[in-house]
Design a protein around this motif. Structure first.
Motif, PDB file in Angstrom:
ATOM      1  N   MET A  62       0.815  -1.201   0.000  1.00  0.00           N
ATOM      2  CA  MET A  62       0.000   0.000   0.000  1.00  0.00           C
ATOM      3  C   MET A  62       0.858   1.265   0.000  1.00  0.00           C
ATOM      4  SD  MET A  62      -2.680  -1.314   2.916  1.00  0.00           S
ATOM      5  CE  MET A  62      -3.563   0.253   2.933  1.00  0.00           C
ATOM      6  N   SER A  63       0.443   2.233  -0.796  1.00  0.00           N
ATOM      7  CA  SER A  63       1.010   3.586  -0.826  1.00  0.00           C
ATOM      8  C   SER A  63       2.534   3.609  -0.922  1.00  0.00           C
ATOM      9  CB  SER A  63       0.575   4.364   0.431  1.00  0.00           C
ATOM     10  OG  SER A  63      -0.825   4.348   0.571  1.00  0.00           O
ATOM     11  N   GLU A  75      14.609   8.044  -0.148  1.00  0.00           N
ATOM     12  CA  GLU A  75      13.717   7.561   0.909  1.00  0.00           C
ATOM     13  C   GLU A  75      12.604   6.718   0.296  1.00  0.00           C
ATOM     14  OE1 GLU A  75      14.153  11.177   4.219  1.00  0.00           O
ATOM     15  OE2 GLU A  75      12.273  10.902   3.090  1.00  0.00           O
ATOM     16  N   ILE A  76      12.313   5.580   0.931  1.00  0.00           N
ATOM     17  CA  ILE A  76      11.281   4.663   0.446  1.00  0.00           C
ATOM     18  C   ILE A  76      10.349   4.312   1.614  1.00  0.00           C
ATOM     19  CG2 ILE A  76      10.800   2.408  -0.587  1.00  0.00           C
ATOM     20  CD1 ILE A  76      13.559   2.519  -1.877  1.00  0.00           C
ATOM     21  N   ASP A  77       9.050   4.468   1.386  1.00  0.00           N
ATOM     22  CA  ASP A  77       8.056   4.147   2.409  1.00  0.00           C
ATOM     23  C   ASP A  77       6.892   3.384   1.774  1.00  0.00           C
ATOM     24  OD1 ASP A  77       8.968   5.907   4.837  1.00  0.00           O
ATOM     25  OD2 ASP A  77       9.005   7.250   3.110  1.00  0.00           O
ATOM     26  N   PHE A  78       6.341   2.415   2.501  1.00  0.00           N
ATOM     27  CA  PHE A  78       5.128   1.720   2.077  1.00  0.00           C
ATOM     28  C   PHE A  78       4.607   0.884   3.244  1.00  0.00           C
ATOM     29  CE2 PHE A  78       8.657  -1.082   1.058  1.00  0.00           C
ATOM     30  CZ  PHE A  78       8.237  -2.324   1.530  1.00  0.00           C
ATOM     31  N   LYS A  79       3.444   0.293   3.072  1.00  0.00           N
ATOM     32  CA  LYS A  79       2.872  -0.621   4.059  1.00  0.00           C
ATOM     33  C   LYS A  79       2.486  -1.916   3.368  1.00  0.00           C
ATOM     34  CE  LYS A  79       0.839   3.065   6.914  1.00  0.00           C
ATOM     35  NZ  LYS A  79      -0.434   3.631   7.453  1.00  0.00           N
ATOM     36  N   VAL A  80       2.534  -3.009   4.110  1.00  0.00           N
ATOM     37  CA  VAL A  80       2.058  -4.296   3.606  1.00  0.00           C
ATOM     38  C   VAL A  80       0.880  -4.730   4.475  1.00  0.00           C
ATOM     39  CG1 VAL A  80       2.582  -6.737   3.249  1.00  0.00           C
ATOM     40  CG2 VAL A  80       4.296  -5.002   2.696  1.00  0.00           C
ATOM     41  N   GLU A 204       4.401  -8.838  -7.718  1.00  0.00           N
ATOM     42  CA  GLU A 204       5.166  -7.598  -7.769  1.00  0.00           C
ATOM     43  C   GLU A 204       4.276  -6.381  -7.686  1.00  0.00           C
ATOM     44  OE1 GLU A 204       7.245  -7.973 -11.479  1.00  0.00           O
ATOM     45  OE2 GLU A 204       8.902  -9.104 -10.570  1.00  0.00           O
ATOM     46  N   CYS A 205       4.851  -5.257  -7.215  1.00  0.00           N
ATOM     47  CA  CYS A 205       4.138  -3.990  -7.134  1.00  0.00           C
ATOM     48  C   CYS A 205       5.109  -2.879  -7.533  1.00  0.00           C
ATOM     49  CB  CYS A 205       3.633  -3.757  -5.708  1.00  0.00           C
ATOM     50  SG  CYS A 205       2.834  -2.144  -5.461  1.00  0.00           S
ATOM     51  N   ARG A 206       4.688  -2.057  -8.495  1.00  0.00           N
ATOM     52  CA  ARG A 206       5.534  -0.966  -8.947  1.00  0.00           C
ATOM     53  C   ARG A 206       5.688   0.106  -7.875  1.00  0.00           C
ATOM     54  NH1 ARG A 206       8.726  -1.978 -13.003  1.00  0.00           N
ATOM     55  NH2 ARG A 206       8.940   0.265 -13.246  1.00  0.00           N
ATOM     56  N   MET A 207       6.890   0.695  -7.826  1.00  0.00           N
ATOM     57  CA  MET A 207       7.157   1.786  -6.882  1.00  0.00           C
ATOM     58  C   MET A 207       6.850   3.131  -7.561  1.00  0.00           C
ATOM     59  SD  MET A 207      10.460   0.849  -4.578  1.00  0.00           S
ATOM     60  CE  MET A 207      11.630   0.485  -5.852  1.00  0.00           C
TER      61      MET A 207
END
Length: 207
Positions: A62-63, A75-80, A204-207
């Motif tokens: 997510m996000s 910087e890289i941020d996301f949620k699973v 996979e999920c694109r950044m």
């Protein structure tokens, strides 16, 4: 009538590229969709298939956000999030987050599991041994880059990838409704048991 027809249509699962083991009686399946077979010795794959409709992925990234701060930091941020019931859990959940080729190190912050930069994969690898259903965990990292006077090629931002297993979950929605064992000659006592498990293929999920 329309409501019943709609409910029936939603409960049906369209299968593609269906193949059976040679022990399956194909005429029986064509007639009433019952899979009848005389099993060979040992473990074997009875049926293979693909489906694309109404498949609910067990996990969602997510996000995802990537911020390039100059030429030396990213910087890289996301949620699973686990998109399945709290009665189940994922096991050996591995999330790989690609990094630029000129990465020198990473400062990673996670609330559960363990995460570190693995140079051989050119990625940050986040491992969670047990991921409860319905849970949501954040990931944030600061990637430090090696400064160079040479004009660097723009980072392509490869996708985040995941590996996992979710016991007792059938992501395709296909279930075994009944299982009968017919054996009269040897008096064999069969233990009827069905186990479901969902595994990641190319996830996979694109950044």
């Amino acid at each position: 009538e329309r409501e019943r027809a709609g409910a029936k249509k939603q409960s049906e699962i369209e299968l593609e590229d269906v193949t059976f083991h040679q022990c399956v009686r194909l005429g029986k399946f064509d007639a009433d969709r019952t899979i009848s077979f005389v099993p060979p010795d040992g473990e074997f794959v009875l049926m293979k298939y693909r489906t694309q409709d109404n498949v609910n992925p067990p996990f969602r990234v997510m996000s995802p956000a990537v911020r390039e701060l100059g030429k030396t930091r990213v910087e890289i941020d996301f949620k699973v999030k686990a998109d399945f019931t709290a009665r189940l859990f994922g096991t050996n959940v591995i999330t790989k987050v690609p990094c630029p080729k000129n990465t020198s190190g990473c400062k990673i912050n996670v609330s559960t599991g363990k995460a570190k930069y693995e140079a051989e994969h050119n990625a940050m690898v986040w491992r969670i041994r047990r991921f409860p259903g319905g849970a949501e965990f954040p990931f944030s990292a600061e990637v430090q880059l090696i400064s160079s006077t040479v004009q660097a090629q723009q980072w392509a931002r490869p996708p985040i990838s995941m590996q996992f297993q979710v016991p007792m979950l059938a992501a395709s929605g296909l279930h075994v409704r009944f299982l009968k064992v017919h054996e009269t000659k040897l008096g064999y006592q069969a233990v009827k048991w069905v186990r479901y498990i969902s595994k990641a293929g190319q996830y996979e999920c694109r950044m």
